[in-house]
Design a protein around this motif. Sequence first.
Motif, PDB file in Angstrom:
ATOM      1  N   GLY B  28      48.716 118.324  26.449  1.00 12.08           N
ATOM      2  CA  GLY B  28      49.542 118.241  25.254  1.00 12.08           C
ATOM      3  C   GLY B  28      49.441 116.906  24.547  1.00 12.08           C
ATOM      4  N   GLY B  29      48.667 115.986  25.069  1.00 17.11           N
ATOM      5  CA  GLY B  29      48.590 114.700  24.393  1.00 17.11           C
ATOM      6  C   GLY B  29      47.975 113.665  25.312  1.00 17.11           C
ATOM      7  N   PRO B  30      47.880 112.436  24.828  1.00 15.91           N
ATOM      8  CA  PRO B  30      47.244 111.416  25.664  1.00 15.91           C
ATOM      9  C   PRO B  30      48.087 111.084  26.907  1.00 15.91           C
ATOM     10  CG  PRO B  30      48.078 110.464  23.630  1.00 15.91           C
ATOM     11  CD  PRO B  30      48.293 111.922  23.535  1.00 15.91           C
ATOM     12  N   THR B  31      47.404 110.507  27.873  1.00  9.28           N
ATOM     13  CA  THR B  31      48.041 110.085  29.115  1.00  9.28           C
ATOM     14  C   THR B  31      47.925 108.580  29.211  1.00  9.28           C
ATOM     15  OG1 THR B  31      47.369 112.129  30.179  1.00  9.28           O
ATOM     16  CG2 THR B  31      47.967 110.316  31.628  1.00  9.28           C
ATOM     17  N   ALA B  32      49.037 107.929  29.473  1.00  9.94           N
ATOM     18  CA  ALA B  32      48.981 106.483  29.666  1.00  9.94           C
ATOM     19  C   ALA B  32      48.711 106.194  31.139  1.00  9.94           C
ATOM     20  CB  ALA B  32      50.312 105.866  29.257  1.00  9.94           C
ATOM     21  N   PRO B  43      61.969  99.500  36.811  1.00 12.47           N
ATOM     22  CA  PRO B  43      62.963 100.471  36.326  1.00 12.47           C
ATOM     23  C   PRO B  43      62.397 101.248  35.151  1.00 12.47           C
ATOM     24  CG  PRO B  43      63.509  98.251  35.612  1.00 12.47           C
ATOM     25  CD  PRO B  43      62.296  98.126  36.445  1.00 12.47           C
ATOM     26  N   GLY B  44      61.518 102.175  35.403  1.00 12.43           N
ATOM     27  CA  GLY B  44      60.934 102.976  34.339  1.00 12.43           C
ATOM     28  C   GLY B  44      59.748 102.286  33.676  1.00 12.43           C
ATOM     29  N   LEU B  45      59.050 103.039  32.837  1.00 14.30           N
ATOM     30  CA  LEU B  45      57.887 102.509  32.123  1.00 14.30           C
ATOM     31  C   LEU B  45      58.174 102.543  30.628  1.00 14.30           C
ATOM     32  CD1 LEU B  45      55.159 104.529  34.031  1.00 14.30           C
ATOM     33  CD2 LEU B  45      55.744 102.141  34.403  1.00 14.30           C
ATOM     34  N   GLU B  46      57.784 101.485  29.964  1.00 11.02           N
ATOM     35  CA  GLU B  46      58.061 101.388  28.526  1.00 11.02           C
ATOM     36  C   GLU B  46      56.764 101.264  27.739  1.00 11.02           C
ATOM     37  OE1 GLU B  46      61.221 101.044  27.169  1.00 11.02           O
ATOM     38  OE2 GLU B  46      62.081 101.361  29.149  1.00 11.02           O
ATOM     39  N   GLY B  47      56.896 101.466  26.459  1.00 12.75           N
ATOM     40  CA  GLY B  47      55.771 101.150  25.551  1.00 12.75           C
ATOM     41  C   GLY B  47      54.553 102.019  25.757  1.00 12.75           C
ATOM     42  N   LEU B  48      54.758 103.303  26.043  1.00 10.66           N
ATOM     43  CA  LEU B  48      53.608 104.166  26.292  1.00 10.66           C
ATOM     44  C   LEU B  48      53.060 104.798  25.032  1.00 10.66           C
ATOM     45  CD1 LEU B  48      54.907 105.921  29.513  1.00 10.66           C
ATOM     46  CD2 LEU B  48      53.539 103.875  29.323  1.00 10.66           C
ATOM     47  N   GLY B  49      53.655 104.481  23.901  1.00 14.82           N
ATOM     48  CA  GLY B  49      53.109 104.979  22.640  1.00 14.82           C
ATOM     49  C   GLY B  49      53.268 106.480  22.526  1.00 14.82           C
ATOM     50  N   ALA B  50      52.202 107.153  22.134  1.00 17.69           N
ATOM     51  CA  ALA B  50      52.261 108.594  21.890  1.00 17.69           C
ATOM     52  C   ALA B  50      51.991 109.402  23.147  1.00 17.69           C
ATOM     53  CB  ALA B  50      51.240 108.956  20.815  1.00 17.69           C
ATOM     54  N   ALA B  51      51.946 108.747  24.291  1.00 19.95           N
ATOM     55  CA  ALA B  51      51.543 109.460  25.514  1.00 19.95           C
ATOM     56  C   ALA B  51      52.600 110.478  25.915  1.00 19.95           C
ATOM     57  CB  ALA B  51      51.329 108.457  26.644  1.00 19.95           C
ATOM     58  N   THR B  52      52.148 111.616  26.422  1.00 15.92           N
ATOM     59  CA  THR B  52      53.071 112.650  26.901  1.00 15.92           C
ATOM     60  C   THR B  52      53.238 112.594  28.404  1.00 15.92           C
ATOM     61  OG1 THR B  52      51.212 114.146  27.024  1.00 15.92           O
ATOM     62  CG2 THR B  52      52.557 114.255  25.039  1.00 15.92           C
ATOM     63  N   GLN B  53      52.363 111.884  29.089  1.00 17.74           N
ATOM     64  CA  GLN B  53      52.581 111.683  30.515  1.00 17.74           C
ATOM     65  C   GLN B  53      51.917 110.373  30.927  1.00 17.74           C
ATOM     66  OE1 GLN B  53      49.703 113.649  33.438  1.00 17.74           O
ATOM     67  NE2 GLN B  53      50.299 115.304  32.093  1.00 17.74           N
ATOM     68  N   GLU B 233      43.135 108.663  26.603  1.00 18.41           N
ATOM     69  CA  GLU B 233      43.680 109.077  25.325  1.00 18.41           C
ATOM     70  C   GLU B 233      43.017 110.300  24.751  1.00 18.41           C
ATOM     71  OE1 GLU B 233      43.619 105.690  22.831  1.00 18.41           O
ATOM     72  OE2 GLU B 233      45.002 104.593  24.121  1.00 18.41           O
ATOM     73  N   THR B 234      41.704 110.380  24.880  1.00 15.64           N
ATOM     74  CA  THR B 234      41.010 111.506  24.271  1.00 15.64           C
ATOM     75  C   THR B 234      40.725 112.579  25.317  1.00 15.64           C
ATOM     76  OG1 THR B 234      38.813 110.687  24.741  1.00 15.64           O
ATOM     77  CG2 THR B 234      39.859 109.875  22.741  1.00 15.64           C
ATOM     78  N   ARG B 327      37.154 101.684  30.944  1.00 19.37           N
ATOM     79  CA  ARG B 327      37.564 102.504  29.800  1.00 19.37           C
ATOM     80  C   ARG B 327      36.488 103.568  29.612  1.00 19.37           C
ATOM     81  NH1 ARG B 327      39.246  98.605  26.508  1.00 19.37           N
ATOM     82  NH2 ARG B 327      41.321  99.031  27.238  1.00 19.37           N
ATOM     83  N   PRO B 328      36.792 104.820  29.932  1.00 20.51           N
ATOM     84  CA  PRO B 328      35.740 105.835  29.809  1.00 20.51           C
ATOM     85  C   PRO B 328      35.356 106.055  28.349  1.00 20.51           C
ATOM     86  CG  PRO B 328      37.657 106.654  31.031  1.00 20.51           C
ATOM     87  CD  PRO B 328      38.059 105.372  30.398  1.00 20.51           C
TER      88      PRO B 328
END
Lengths: 448, 432
Positions: B28-32, B43-53, B233-234, B327-328
């Motif tokens: 469904g979208g990019p993965t960070a 305590p959680g992850l921040e700043g993942l942008g548009a990532a869905t997982q 991402e892709t 970075r693939p």
Amino acid sequence: MTGAAADAAGPPRRRAGGRTVSVVIPTRDRRETLGATLDALSEQRFPLDRLEVVVVADGCTDGTPAMVRGYRAPFALRLVEQPALGAARARNAGAAAAGAPLLVFLDDDVVPDPGLVAAHAAAQARAPGCVVMGYSRPAVPVAVAGGGAGALWRQRWEERFRTMGATGHRFAFRDLRSGNLSIAAALFAAAGGFDEEMECRADGELGARLLEAGVAFAYEPAAAGEHRHPAPAALLPRQRRAEGRGDVQLGLRHPSLRPELRLARVEADVPPLEGALRALAFTAPRLGDVAARVLGAWLNALERLRARRRWRRLHATLGHYWYWRGAAEQAGGRRALADFLHGGDAAVAGEWGWGGEPLDVELEAGLADAARALDAARPVGARLRYAGQAVGEIPARPGAERLRGAHLRPALAGDPTAWRLLLAMTLAGASSPDGRATSFAADGAPDA
Amino acid sequence: MSERTLQERQARARGDRAAPARGAPVNGGPTAVADVELEQLPPGLEGLGAATQALVLVRIRGAPVTEVRVPAEDGRVSAQALAQAVAEGTTPAVWRRWLAERVEAVRPPGRAARRATVAVIARDRPDELRHCLDALVRLPDDGQELLVLDVSNSGDAVRELVARHPGVRRVRPAEPGLSAARNRAVREARHEVVAFLDGDAAPDAGWLRALLANFDDPLVACVTGLVMPLELETPAQEWAERLQPQARRLVRRVHDAADTHPLRAARAGGGANFALRRDAVARVGPFDEALGPGTPTRGGAVTELWTRLLAAGERIVYDPAALAWRRPRRTWEELRQTVYDRGVGAGAAWSRSLAVDGEWAAIPIAFGVLVRDRLPRLYRSMLRRPGAPPLDLALAELRGCAAGPWAYWEARRGSGPRAAPPRDDPSRESMS
């Protein structure tokens, strides 16, 4: 001086001249490798004026005695000749002829590195009265190494040394190997030397006696040499057969070690070929030998065809056959062997050396304290507890050294002790919910 | 369980309905990608942008032990979701490892007992190379030697980059092909171990020490490491990741001729991150210069050397603690080309083992892999089952493998002054 056993009653003779180390090399018909060994001994870093080498020619027919007599050595070189009486007698004779307080036993196919003697001497100085094993690096000729038998032999050999060198290794009688070994001459004499009736496993038998007497074992990888084995494949029948005989003899002399021998391992499902061969080993050994030799030729064919898995299976089967052949031969038949394994002496299996109760070790106070308790008590086994709850045990093992503090940590990391320990710690409130253990292992430097 | 079942289960767990058509977004979208320490979970992850997982690599005192995937919302992952995912994703082996470290039955590798020559393969990604060199010079100094094998087209970029890093030597091999370059590195190396790293993979802080610690066992001739993606991402990047064998990727494994057939040596790892003992190479022979990127066979050189090592009774250790980040490549065309090249390399390597080393078992093994694994996977791809790769990738690999033997023949025939293929050919990229 011919094959007389080391005299345990009187003190060994001490020669003047300040020699501190005697290297004893039993040899039979390996003139070239022996020459290389003597050359390597000439290049030892250890002061050569304090070194003595005793070569015991055990029934040599290839001119070894002449070579040794003509050898110009920068150290004292002595030759003892005896008719072919076996390696154990040869070593004992060499030890009796040697004059220095420290003995280093070296096989004629172990070519020492320049630091071998010095490393043995240093290890002995650090821990007097112990038995030190050196590292014999397996060197198989390159052409043989790619083949199955060479690679297998090399792996097994390296594995032995790796386990010995692991932290917290619990030494056992099998770890004593006479190919690269140092022991104080007085200790060797007091122990009575190698058992001269045994061809194979004589070193393990000496190891059992020494451990029983409480002698410490050590492994020194710096005392290294190159073990030049000629061709492992060809020796399989002879070697395994000797091992079978040796194990029976060992079990007769030390009944409590029987559970530790390969003989005692009864596999449930033996493949039909192996079962058939084993039956032949007992009932019709001549026929079995013929079958084994034919299969040996097939083994070589498999190796050339590179059918690796089949080769391994057949190699294992043939190895077992020859082992059981030797065992049956020594014990005198199937019934005798069964008695040996399960019979009347089973009660004796419970005793090991001094006997004794396992020690209860409490881990909650910290590992350093627990290790110190083990070092102080040197029990045969231990029961591990955390806050009173049993988490595991280090069982008493026949033929193994008594426990020391160093044995504790590896025992904790195994299954299922690790789980039980974790559970006990959690129940006792030592771990906070996110998995961080707060009060555990607030130790200083870890022990070796 | 088999690799295939595992992938299907993972796919179903992710909610994949069907294998996506090529190029369609996965998950469904990019993965960070994130990297956390088990004993100090953030305590959680921040700043993942548009990532869905998020793909989270979990370590214990620096050593990677497991990876988990956590869904993300609005570019963040809550502390609870993260903790839950980590708890579910940690196997008993992880906890045993944690305990072993606590009681100090296991110690993280300290200063290594032997020295290494690090050979970086510099191709055509100067930005990635810069990250790689920066990370390399930051490694603790254990007496290692740093070497850059310049096999790029744009020789100047690499030369300038190397000039900016004192202590790094540059070598520009005259002969074409990556195998020739690797053989040159082995010849020029001054130390006992040669560690190869692709120039677009940046090493982790513990990379070199983890590699070297495994060489304490005298039977070990080669150590391979893990390559983690820096971004997913892709769809091409996500599939490049998924096509790697996923099961037990973070478990250290020792490969031996007893449990790994030499012709299945590719199981031992990838050619982007590995180290060799020099005298083992002296015993079994160098890399075959008719194989590998820069030749018609496009790959397979490293796997073929491993085949020879296993056949000679040596051990190959896969250690995920020897970690490198890469970075693939982003586009689908590059991924397909890479998959094709990997197929050609595999076919060529088997051909060499058969023709030169007499490993007749290459034939039944190749057929076994085809019939038991690749054809069923192709069938599942055609039916768009979840977990199956897109059809064009599955076909590309098979086409490549079929072309392998002929490619090897061509490469051998053209030996001597070989016409070098165009240098900017992305076919030289190895998959792993």
